[in-house]
Motif scaffolding. Structure first.
Motif, short mmCIF file in Angstrom:
data_model
loop_
_atom_site.label_atom_id
_atom_site.label_comp_id
_atom_site.label_asym_id
_atom_site.label_seq_id
_atom_site.Cartn_x
_atom_site.Cartn_y
_atom_site.Cartn_z
N UNK A 183 0.83 -1.20 0.00
CA UNK A 183 0.00 0.00 0.00
C UNK A 183 0.86 1.25 0.00
N UNK A 184 0.22 2.39 -0.31
CA UNK A 184 0.95 3.65 -0.31
C UNK A 184 1.49 3.98 1.08
N UNK A 185 0.70 3.67 2.11
CA UNK A 185 1.16 3.93 3.49
C UNK A 185 2.36 3.07 3.84
N UNK A 186 2.36 1.81 3.37
CA UNK A 186 3.50 0.93 3.65
C UNK A 186 4.75 1.37 2.90
N UNK A 187 4.58 1.83 1.64
CA UNK A 187 5.74 2.35 0.91
C UNK A 187 6.30 3.59 1.61
N UNK A 188 5.42 4.39 2.19
CA UNK A 188 5.88 5.57 2.91
C UNK A 188 6.73 5.17 4.11
N UNK A 206 4.59 -4.38 9.52
CA UNK A 206 3.68 -3.92 8.48
C UNK A 206 2.76 -5.03 7.99
N UNK A 207 3.29 -6.26 7.93
CA UNK A 207 2.50 -7.39 7.44
C UNK A 207 3.14 -8.67 7.96
#
Length: 442
Positions: free
Chosen positions: A14-19, A149-150
């Protein structure tokens, strides 16, 4: 690793995880960049801040100060790691990078021994101690945030910790190549060596800004924090801590062997400085590009299936590689050695952060990660350049670094075998999610 092999299927990030990946990687790379450039320019710093009639003694004093920072890392692991378990990973990451910026700022403006006398080495040591405190909390906080994160993809996310260190090596080596090619020895001694530290300091505020914009870890819950996370790790999770320390030994020795290689290649083998730094940059490229690959692979096949063969091959290959390089110290052979060692070290190191994260439950994870990593780094990694330099001087053998690294590989390989036997959750056959939870609570 993934609790169930069938659940370890790649999913989108997700975008939040890439951040989070970008925020931790950039900040972590900058923190380690400051450590790396000190190691790369230890010879210059030794002459300016630790002058001696004996060039080897001056270099040893410089490397000793490099190692002093690592004596502070366990304290940083205790203070910042405990803070992260109580207040959150994000808060700890912001604190660690602010401290690193403080130590770097002192180095940038510090006058040399010729200008202020004994105060110069004292203040340099103080600056390195502040950086050591910072780095002591950085690994655990950043790794915990990435690994959480996961849970099914811990290997992939946590491996960005290793990839960011590869970015650091590339940046530091790039400065070494550019400066050795464009600056004279006098220019390097006057101001040149300060340039990379100034670069790290100038980028620091950007990293602080990015980190303040990320979300807190999804697994961090203030209501589930252990009353005394440090005591819990030291008293109730002692076997996990001891085995975690042992598995880190090879990773830290190989990392700091890479930082030492420019000095070794230039002083011992007579390789041109630009070529030595270029060879080191290859390790950075390998780590940056392949660490996420090895990390994701470990989510499928297990940490042990990748780390144990890498450690065994490292143990078998390290001495013959150094013999081959010392017999004909050409740039081409140096490049081959760096590529082989870089591949093996990355294959071992990339799954390691996830393995460490899985050794400790969320309530004590940052404290456990920080202590395991930083005790090993302090004892075996931080003083590796000093120990290797002393071994070469005392034995008169250019092969001494390989013996030290080989011993590290043997210890870590033995620890991995014990981990597989005692904690089957880190190796196939993988267990169910509920079984993994029970295993982590033992």
């Amino acid at each position: 690793m993934s609790p169930d092999a069938t659940q370890a299927r790649p999913t989108s990030v997700s975008a939040a995880q890439w951040k989070v990946i970008v925020a931790t990687s950039v900040g972590n790379a900058l923190e380690w960049f400051d450590f790396a450039v000190y190691g790369f320019f230890a010879g210059v710093i030794g002459r300016l801040f630790f002058p001696s009639d004996d060039e080897t003694a001056s270099l040893l004093l410089s490397f000793a100060t490099f190692g002093v920072a690592f004596l502070m890392r366990p304290l940083g692991a205790i203070l910042i790691g405990s803070y992260a378990d109580r207040k959150g990973r994000k808060a700890a990451l912001n604190l660690s990078i602010l401290m690193m910026m403080m130590g770097t700022a002192i180095i940038v403006v510090l006058p040399t021994y010729r200008t202020i006398g004994i105060a110069a080495p004292i203040l340099m040591t103080v600056a390195r101690m502040i950086q050591g405190l910072s780095a002591g909390g950085e690994f655990g906080s950043a790794t915990a945030l990435l690994a959480e994160q996961d849970p099914a993809r811990r290997g992939f996310f946590a491996s960005w910790q290793v990839a960011s260190q590869g970015l650091m090596i590339m940046l530091a080596a790039a400065f070494g190549i550019a400066m050795s090619a464009s600056l004279s020895a006098d220019a390097m001694g006057e101001l040149g060596w300060r340039i990379p530290f100034l670069f790290g300091l100038s980028i620091g505020p950007i990293a602080v800004y990015i980190r303040r914009k990320i979300d807190e870890s999804p697994e961090f819950n203030p209501d589930n924090v252990a009353d005394r996370p440090l005591r819990t790790v030291l008293v109730d999770q002692t076997p996990r801590l001891a085995l975690g320390i042992a598995t880190v030994i090879l990773a830290t020795v190989s990392a700091y062997l890479a930082l030492f290689m420019p000095t070794f290649a230039i002083r011992q083998l007579g390789v041109p400085a630009s070529a030595a730094f270029s060879a080191v940059a290859l390790i950075g490229v390998i780590q940056l590009c392949l660490a996420p690959v090895f990390g994701a692979w470990s989510d499928r096949v297990g940490r042990f299936a990748i780390m144990a063969p890498a450690a065994a091959l490292f143990l078998v290959c390290i001495y013959p590689l150094f013999v081959w390089l010392a017999a004909a110290p050409t740039v081409e052979r140096l490049v081959v050695v760096q590529i082989v060692l870089g591949l093996l070290a990355t294959a071992y190191f990339a799954p390691l952060p996830a393995l460490l994260a899985e050794l400790f439950p969320a309530g004590t994870r940052t404290s456990g990660l920080s202590l395991a990593y930083n005790f090993a780094v302090t004892v075996f990694g931080g003083f590796a350049p000093f120990i290797i330099t002393w071994l070469i001087s005392a034995s008169g053998s250019k092969l001494a670094p390989s013996l030290y690294a080989g011993a590290a590989a043997a210890v870590s390989l033995a620890a991995l075998i014990v981990l597989r036997v005692r904690y089957s959750a880190i190796a196939p056959p993988m267990t169910s999610p509920s079984a993994l939870m029970r295993e982590q609570q033992k």
